[in-house]
Design an enzyme around this catalytic site. Structure first.
Site, PDB file in Angstrom:
ATOM      1  N   HIS A 120       1.067  -1.559   0.178  1.00  0.00           N
ATOM      2  CA  HIS A 120      -0.185  -0.359  -0.017  1.00  0.00           C
ATOM      3  C   HIS A 120       0.678   0.820  -0.102  1.00  0.00           C
ATOM      4  O   HIS A 120       1.492   1.243   0.784  1.00  0.00           O
ATOM      5  CB  HIS A 120      -1.264  -0.316   0.597  1.00  0.00           C
ATOM      6  CG  HIS A 120      -2.111  -0.539   1.262  1.00  0.00           C
ATOM      7  ND1 HIS A 120      -3.205  -1.191   0.820  1.00  0.00           N
ATOM      8  CD2 HIS A 120      -1.574  -2.367   2.093  1.00  0.00           C
ATOM      9  CE1 HIS A 120      -3.564  -1.715   1.850  1.00  0.00           C
ATOM     10  NE2 HIS A 120      -2.825  -2.665   1.165  1.00  0.00           N
ATOM     11  N   ARG A 182      18.352 -12.840   8.068  1.00  0.00           N
ATOM     12  CA  ARG A 182      19.587 -12.179   7.884  1.00  0.00           C
ATOM     13  C   ARG A 182      20.622 -14.053   7.979  1.00  0.00           C
ATOM     14  O   ARG A 182      20.375 -15.115   7.746  1.00  0.00           O
ATOM     15  CB  ARG A 182      20.166 -11.906   9.508  1.00  0.00           C
ATOM     16  CG  ARG A 182      19.513 -10.447   9.873  1.00  0.00           C
ATOM     17  CD  ARG A 182      20.210  -9.805  11.349  1.00  0.00           C
ATOM     18  NE  ARG A 182      20.040  -8.730  11.004  1.00  0.00           N
ATOM     19  CZ  ARG A 182      19.012  -8.154  11.421  1.00  0.00           C
ATOM     20  NH1 ARG A 182      18.516  -8.722  11.836  1.00  0.00           N
ATOM     21  NH2 ARG A 182      18.741  -6.520  11.909  1.00  0.00           N
TER      22      ARG A 182
END
Length: 194
Positions: A120, A182
Site C-alpha cells: 500500500h 539475515r
C-alpha cells in the site's frame, strides 16, 4: 481517459503506483476474481482428486506436468506467475502475485509460505498500490511459514529457514533466517546437487 488493455500490468511492472479509482484497474479486479474462483474450485476438491490440477492449469494458463502444487492454495493473479521445471509448492501457500513472481527450475516451497509483491502507498493506502517482482532462483528452498516481501530475489541454491521474513535479496548459496532474515551461513557450492 481511454487506456489500452494491459496498461495496469505495465504500471505494475514499473513498480506502480496504481489507483483503484481509475478505469484501468478493472482489468486487475477481473483477474483477481478469475484467480480466486479457480483457486476456490481447486481447493473444494479432495486432495487425492487429480482434477484440481486442471483448475490450477487454467489459473496459470499452462500445463503443470513439471510443477506440483498442493492444496489448499491461494493465488490472486495467476497471469503474473511464471514457473520453471520441477517446481514444488507445498500446501497452504499464499501468492499475492500482482507484481509478478518467478519460480525458476527446481524451487521447493514448504507449507504456509506467503509471497507478497504488492504494498500500500503510505499516504493513500486505501486507493494506491506499489509493486515489486519476486524472483526465486534455481533450486532455492523456502522453509515453512516464510514471508517473502515485495521486490526480493532469492538466489540459486539459497535456503530460507522456517518462519523467516525476507525483506532484502538473498545471495546464491546463502542460508538466511530470522525476522528480518539475515545471513546464517554460506553453503559449499561443490556439495550442492542438481
Amino acid at each position: 481517459m481511454d487506456y489500452e488493455k494491459g496498461y495496469v500490468y505495465t504500471l505494475m511492472d514499473q513498480g506502480g503506483p496504481t489507483d483503484v479509482r481509475e478505469p484501468y484497474f478493472k482489468e486487475a479486479v477481473d483477474e483477481m476474481m478469475r484467480a480466486r474462483t479457480l483457486c476456490a474450485k481447486a481447493n473444494a476438491k479432495l486432495p487425492d482428486d487429480p482434477a484440481y490440477v486442471s483448475d490450477l492449469e487454467k489459473l496459470f494458463g499452462r500445463r503443470l506436468d513439471d510443477v506440483r502444487i498442493l492444496t489448499p492454495f491461494i493465488c490472486d493473479f495467476g497471469n503474473r506467475v511464471e514457473f520453471g521445471k520441477g517446481v514444488f509448492i507445498n500446501h497452504s501457500a499464499i501468492l499475492s502475485a500482482s507484481g509478478g513472481i518467478v519460480f525458476e527450475d527446481g524451487v521447493s516451497v514448504a507449507p504456509g509460505v506467503r509471497i507478497a509483491t504488492i504494498n500500500h502507498d503510505f499516504n493513500e493506502r486505501h486507493t494506491k498500490y506499489t509493486y515489486g517482482k519476486v524472483t526465486i532462483k534455481k533450486n532455492a528452498w523456502i522453509g515453512m511459514n516464510v514471508t517473502v516481501c515485495p521486490g526480493v530475489t532469492i538466489g540459486e541454491y539459497a535456503v530460507v529457514a522456517a518462519g523467516a521474513v525476507v525483506t532484502k535479496d538473498v545471495p546464491d548459496y546463502a542460508v538466511y533466517g530470522g525476522v528480518p532474515a539475515r545471513l546464517i551461513k554460506t553453503l559449499n557450492r561443490s556439495e550442492q546437487k542438481e
